[in-house]
Design a protein around this motif. Structure first.
Motif, short mmCIF file in Angstrom:
data_model
loop_
_atom_site.label_atom_id
_atom_site.label_comp_id
_atom_site.label_asym_id
_atom_site.label_seq_id
_atom_site.Cartn_x
_atom_site.Cartn_y
_atom_site.Cartn_z
N ASP A 109 0.85 -1.18 0.00
CA ASP A 109 0.00 0.00 0.00
C ASP A 109 0.89 1.25 0.00
OD1 ASP A 109 -1.90 1.95 0.26
OD2 ASP A 109 -2.43 1.44 2.33
N PRO A 110 1.05 1.92 -1.15
CA PRO A 110 1.95 3.07 -1.23
C PRO A 110 1.47 4.29 -0.44
CG PRO A 110 0.81 2.76 -3.31
CD PRO A 110 0.45 1.60 -2.44
N SER A 111 0.25 4.28 0.07
CA SER A 111 -0.23 5.45 0.81
C SER A 111 0.55 5.68 2.10
CB SER A 111 -1.72 5.32 1.13
OG SER A 111 -1.94 4.25 2.02
N GLY A 112 1.23 4.65 2.60
CA GLY A 112 2.02 4.79 3.81
C GLY A 112 3.44 5.28 3.57
N LEU A 113 3.79 5.54 2.32
CA LEU A 113 5.15 6.00 2.00
C LEU A 113 5.31 7.48 2.29
CD1 LEU A 113 5.72 4.15 -1.40
CD2 LEU A 113 6.48 3.46 0.87
N ARG A 114 6.54 7.91 2.55
CA ARG A 114 6.84 9.31 2.85
C ARG A 114 7.84 9.82 1.80
NH1 ARG A 114 11.05 11.62 5.77
NH2 ARG A 114 11.78 9.55 6.31
N LEU A 115 7.54 10.95 1.19
CA LEU A 115 8.42 11.57 0.23
C LEU A 115 9.69 12.06 0.93
CD1 LEU A 115 8.86 12.63 -2.69
CD2 LEU A 115 7.80 14.76 -1.92
N VAL A 116 10.85 11.68 0.42
CA VAL A 116 12.10 12.11 1.05
C VAL A 116 12.92 13.05 0.16
CG1 VAL A 116 12.32 10.10 2.55
CG2 VAL A 116 13.32 10.04 0.26
N TRP A 117 12.58 13.17 -1.12
CA TRP A 117 13.32 14.07 -1.99
C TRP A 117 12.49 14.35 -3.23
CZ3 TRP A 117 15.32 14.09 -6.98
CH2 TRP A 117 16.27 15.08 -7.24
N GLN A 118 12.56 15.59 -3.73
CA GLN A 118 11.92 15.94 -4.99
C GLN A 118 12.59 17.18 -5.56
OE1 GLN A 118 7.85 16.60 -3.78
NE2 GLN A 118 8.09 18.81 -3.82
N ASP A 119 12.39 17.40 -6.82
CA ASP A 119 12.91 18.59 -7.49
C ASP A 119 11.82 19.08 -8.43
OD1 ASP A 119 14.31 20.58 -8.79
OD2 ASP A 119 16.12 19.40 -9.02
N GLU A 120 11.38 20.30 -8.24
CA GLU A 120 10.26 20.84 -9.01
C GLU A 120 10.70 21.51 -10.31
OE1 GLU A 120 7.18 20.23 -8.31
OE2 GLU A 120 7.71 19.22 -6.46
N PHE A 121 12.00 21.59 -10.58
CA PHE A 121 12.53 22.21 -11.80
C PHE A 121 12.06 23.65 -11.95
CE2 PHE A 121 12.62 17.66 -12.63
CZ PHE A 121 13.93 17.50 -12.98
N ASP A 122 12.08 24.39 -10.86
CA ASP A 122 11.76 25.80 -10.90
C ASP A 122 12.92 26.56 -11.53
OD1 ASP A 122 9.36 25.31 -9.60
OD2 ASP A 122 10.26 25.57 -7.62
N GLY A 123 12.63 27.59 -12.29
CA GLY A 123 13.68 28.39 -12.90
C GLY A 123 13.88 28.06 -14.37
N ASN A 124 14.99 28.54 -14.91
CA ASN A 124 15.25 28.42 -16.34
C ASN A 124 16.25 27.33 -16.70
OD1 ASN A 124 13.51 30.54 -16.93
ND2 ASN A 124 15.12 32.06 -16.56
N GLY A 125 16.82 26.65 -15.71
CA GLY A 125 17.83 25.64 -16.01
C GLY A 125 17.72 24.44 -15.10
N VAL A 126 18.55 23.46 -15.40
CA VAL A 126 18.61 22.23 -14.62
C VAL A 126 19.74 22.36 -13.61
CG1 VAL A 126 19.08 19.75 -14.77
CG2 VAL A 126 17.70 20.86 -16.52
N ASP A 127 19.49 22.00 -12.37
CA ASP A 127 20.50 22.05 -11.33
C ASP A 127 21.48 20.90 -11.55
OD1 ASP A 127 22.03 21.99 -9.04
OD2 ASP A 127 20.34 22.24 -7.67
N ARG A 128 22.66 21.21 -12.09
CA ARG A 128 23.64 20.18 -12.45
C ARG A 128 24.27 19.51 -11.22
NH1 ARG A 128 25.27 20.12 -17.90
NH2 ARG A 128 26.15 18.13 -17.27
N THR A 129 24.04 20.02 -10.02
CA THR A 129 24.53 19.33 -8.83
C THR A 129 23.64 18.14 -8.48
OG1 THR A 129 23.31 20.71 -7.25
CG2 THR A 129 25.52 21.47 -7.90
N LYS A 130 22.42 18.11 -9.05
CA LYS A 130 21.48 17.03 -8.78
C LYS A 130 21.28 16.12 -9.99
CE LYS A 130 18.72 19.92 -5.68
NZ LYS A 130 17.43 20.59 -5.54
#
Length: 143
Positions: A109-130
């Motif tokens: 049941d994936p409803s019990g999972l917790r998000l630990v990381w995400q990247d929303e791609f805000d801005g005009n470029g890709v964060d090359r450190t990630k």
């Protein structure tokens, strides 16, 4: 086309559909092959990598029960195989994994999972450190 890949880790999976039983959430399932147990036609090789059914089952914290070469991208058994042996010349195997998990979570049941990381791609470029860019051919990447 451009594929972004998270640095140092790539996960490509298509969970099997086992109707909510203990085998749901297995990765790289091409086809579900049995109502009982966790028998699937699984992707075991790709561009530069190959794994046995033992290694495949371990991805979902299970052990390998049986392994076979399949006839033609289906659930029909062509010949038996060893769980711990990779098979050259094929990209998939029929792998039967244990329904019980050991040493890791059973995620039915994936409803019990917790998000630990995400990247929303805000801005005009890709964060090359990630992220890294993958430049390739053969169906993905820049062509």
């Amino acid at each position: 086309h451009l594929m972004l890949q998270i640095k140092h880790h790539t996960v490509v999976s298509a969970p099997g559909d086992f109707g909510g039983n203990m085998c749901s959430g297995m990765p790289d399932v091409k086809q579900t092959c049995g109502a009982k147990g966790c028998k699937v036609l699984a992707t075991v090789a790709g561009n530069g990598w190959r794994r046995s059914c033992t290694e495949y089952c371990q991805l979902s914290y299970r052990s390998c029960v049986n392994a076979w070469e399949e006839v033609s991208d289906d659930c029909q058994e062509k010949f038996p195989w060893q769980c711990d042996q990779q098979l050259d010349g094929t990209s998939d195997l029929l792998c039967e994994c244990s329904s019980e998990t050991a040493g890791g979570p059973a995620i039915s049941d994936p409803s019990g999972l917790r998000l630990v990381w995400q990247d929303e791609f805000d801005g005009n470029g890709v964060d090359r450190t990630k992220w890294d860019f993958v430049h390739g051919g053969g169906g993905f990447g820049n062509q």
